[in-house]
Design a protein around this motif. Structure first.
Motif, PDB file in Angstrom:
ATOM      1  N   THR A  44       0.830  -1.197   0.000  1.00  0.00           N
ATOM      2  CA  THR A  44       0.000   0.000   0.000  1.00  0.00           C
ATOM      3  C   THR A  44       0.869   1.252   0.000  1.00  0.00           C
ATOM      4  O   THR A  44       1.926   1.275   0.628  1.00  0.00           O
ATOM      5  CB  THR A  44      -0.911   0.021   1.246  1.00  0.00           C
ATOM      6  N   VAL A  45       0.419   2.279  -0.697  1.00  0.00           N
ATOM      7  CA  VAL A  45       1.008   3.616  -0.613  1.00  0.00           C
ATOM      8  C   VAL A  45      -0.059   4.544  -0.049  1.00  0.00           C
ATOM      9  O   VAL A  45      -1.220   4.506  -0.451  1.00  0.00           O
ATOM     10  CB  VAL A  45       1.495   4.117  -1.981  1.00  0.00           C
ATOM     11  N   TYR A  46       0.365   5.389   0.893  1.00  0.00           N
ATOM     12  CA  TYR A  46      -0.575   6.202   1.673  1.00  0.00           C
ATOM     13  C   TYR A  46      -0.213   7.677   1.569  1.00  0.00           C
ATOM     14  O   TYR A  46       0.956   8.051   1.711  1.00  0.00           O
ATOM     15  CB  TYR A  46      -0.491   5.725   3.122  1.00  0.00           C
ATOM     16  N   THR A  59      -2.063  10.708  -8.652  1.00  0.00           N
ATOM     17  CA  THR A  59      -1.015   9.981  -7.935  1.00  0.00           C
ATOM     18  C   THR A  59      -1.454   8.554  -7.682  1.00  0.00           C
ATOM     19  O   THR A  59      -0.667   7.605  -7.834  1.00  0.00           O
ATOM     20  CB  THR A  59      -0.710  10.678  -6.591  1.00  0.00           C
ATOM     21  N   ALA A  60      -2.714   8.380  -7.324  1.00  0.00           N
ATOM     22  CA  ALA A  60      -3.246   7.032  -7.103  1.00  0.00           C
ATOM     23  C   ALA A  60      -3.130   6.183  -8.361  1.00  0.00           C
ATOM     24  O   ALA A  60      -2.720   5.013  -8.311  1.00  0.00           O
ATOM     25  CB  ALA A  60      -4.708   7.108  -6.661  1.00  0.00           C
ATOM     26  N   TYR A  63       0.464   4.875  -8.926  1.00  0.00           N
ATOM     27  CA  TYR A  63       0.855   3.749  -8.076  1.00  0.00           C
ATOM     28  C   TYR A  63       0.051   2.498  -8.379  1.00  0.00           C
ATOM     29  O   TYR A  63       0.569   1.375  -8.293  1.00  0.00           O
ATOM     30  CB  TYR A  63       0.727   4.136  -6.604  1.00  0.00           C
ATOM     31  N   ASN A  64      -1.225   2.649  -8.753  1.00  0.00           N
ATOM     32  CA  ASN A  64      -2.012   1.481  -9.135  1.00  0.00           C
ATOM     33  C   ASN A  64      -1.391   0.749 -10.316  1.00  0.00           C
ATOM     34  O   ASN A  64      -1.365  -0.491 -10.365  1.00  0.00           O
ATOM     35  CB  ASN A  64      -3.435   1.896  -9.500  1.00  0.00           C
ATOM     36  N   TYR A  68       0.233  -1.243  -6.690  1.00  0.00           N
ATOM     37  CA  TYR A  68       0.001  -0.883  -5.290  1.00  0.00           C
ATOM     38  C   TYR A  68      -1.455  -0.478  -5.059  1.00  0.00           C
ATOM     39  O   TYR A  68      -2.087   0.139  -5.932  1.00  0.00           O
ATOM     40  CB  TYR A  68       0.871   0.309  -4.880  1.00  0.00           C
ATOM     41  N   PHE A  70      -3.623   2.262  -3.211  1.00  0.00           N
ATOM     42  CA  PHE A  70      -3.324   3.639  -2.814  1.00  0.00           C
ATOM     43  C   PHE A  70      -4.427   4.144  -1.908  1.00  0.00           C
ATOM     44  O   PHE A  70      -5.613   4.052  -2.243  1.00  0.00           O
ATOM     45  CB  PHE A  70      -3.203   4.541  -4.042  1.00  0.00           C
ATOM     46  N   THR A 115       3.836   8.978   0.898  1.00  0.00           N
ATOM     47  CA  THR A 115       4.263   9.959  -0.088  1.00  0.00           C
ATOM     48  C   THR A 115       3.492  11.252   0.108  1.00  0.00           C
ATOM     49  O   THR A 115       2.433  11.269   0.755  1.00  0.00           O
ATOM     50  CB  THR A 115       4.072   9.427  -1.521  1.00  0.00           C
TER      51      THR A 115
END
Length: 264
Positions: A44-46, A59-60, A63-64, A68, A70, A115
């Motif tokens: 996961t990225v938060y 940004t989501a 990363y997807n 990831y 998000f 991030t």
């Protein structure tokens, strides 16, 4: 917590679900969960923001595409999140509660990255001295250290982990930066609170590192010791945060845990 909206973009790259992540003090942190269309287990990225979580959609998507999940979150007291805006002072606690929520999800592999840019980066830099918000001396350190160790990387742009020095650089209040920005985001009441705390005191503990930490009253809560992950710190030549961001990077590099020391 509960799903509210589920949607999919034109390319079918992700699903988006809006959830309410409840904190220890019963505050709803409104969060959009962007999940890749295929797969069952994800890191996961938060990111969290005072500007509205919809501002993080591009940004989501980035990363997807890398596989990831998000999490895009409205900061406490902002937009759809409950509570009062805290000038990032509760950010460490809110991150801890978000990590615990993440760890309970069937799709999570337990690994997290953080991030943010500018105000969003400040929200994540507040995770580094998060122990002061958990409290509890050695027991508090051990508990929250274990949770925060699920963070494995950071990419933070134009921000720093030295909140007091950012507001009062070399002792001078930065009126344009602090008052101007708080007025811009319609949080003028916070200006008075920041001005009331011109002298360093416990109000600043959640936002600063070891430069101003109080070992006499808090001997078992060395704040920078909580950091145990590599962060890419990105600043610019004329960036308003650059001096304090460089100081943050250098100090974490010297004093943090093994996963962070020398890895900034």
């Amino acid at each position: 917590q509960g799903g509210i909206i589920v949607s999919e973009d034109d390319e079918g790259l992700y699903s988006k679900e809006e959830v309410c992540i409840m904190t220890r003090d019963n505050i709803c942190l409104s969060t959009e969960v962007y999940k890749p269309a295929s797969g069952s287990s994800f890191s996961t990225v938060y990111a969290k923001t005072p500007y509205g979580k919809g501002s993080l959609s591009s940004t989501a998507s980035t990363y997807n595409k890398q596989g990831y999940v998000f999490l895009a979150q409205d900061c406490r007291g902002r937009h759809a999140s409950n509570g009062s805006y805290s000038f990032w002072r509760t950010s460490g606690n809110d991150t801890i509660d978000t990590i615990e929520w993440m760890m309970a999800q069937s799709w999570s592999d337990g690994l997290l990255g953080v991030t943010g840019v500018s105000a969003d980066a400040l929200a994540q830099y507040a995770d580094i001295p998060g122990v002061s918000q958990g409290g509890g001396g050695t027991n508090g350190f051990n508990k929250y250290n274990e949770i925060l160790n699920h963070i494995k990387f950071g990419y933070l742009i134009w921000g720093d982990g030295l909140g007091k020095q950012t507001a009062y650089q070399d002792g001078a209040y930065r009126t344009g930066l602090i008052s101007g920005w708080l007025d811009l985001i319609l949080e003028p009441g916070t200006v008075h609170t920041v001005l009331e705390n011109e002298e360093f005191n416990p109000w600043w503990y959640p936002l600063v590192g070891a430069y101003d930490w109080d070992p006499t009253n808090h001997p078992n809560e060395a704040q920078w010791d909580i950091a145990n992950f590599s962060i890419l710190h990105s600043s610019g030549w004329y960036d308003i945060f650059s001096t304090n961001q460089i100081k943050t990077c250098l100090h974490v590099n010297k004093t943090a845990q093994g996963g962070a020391k020398g890895n900034q």
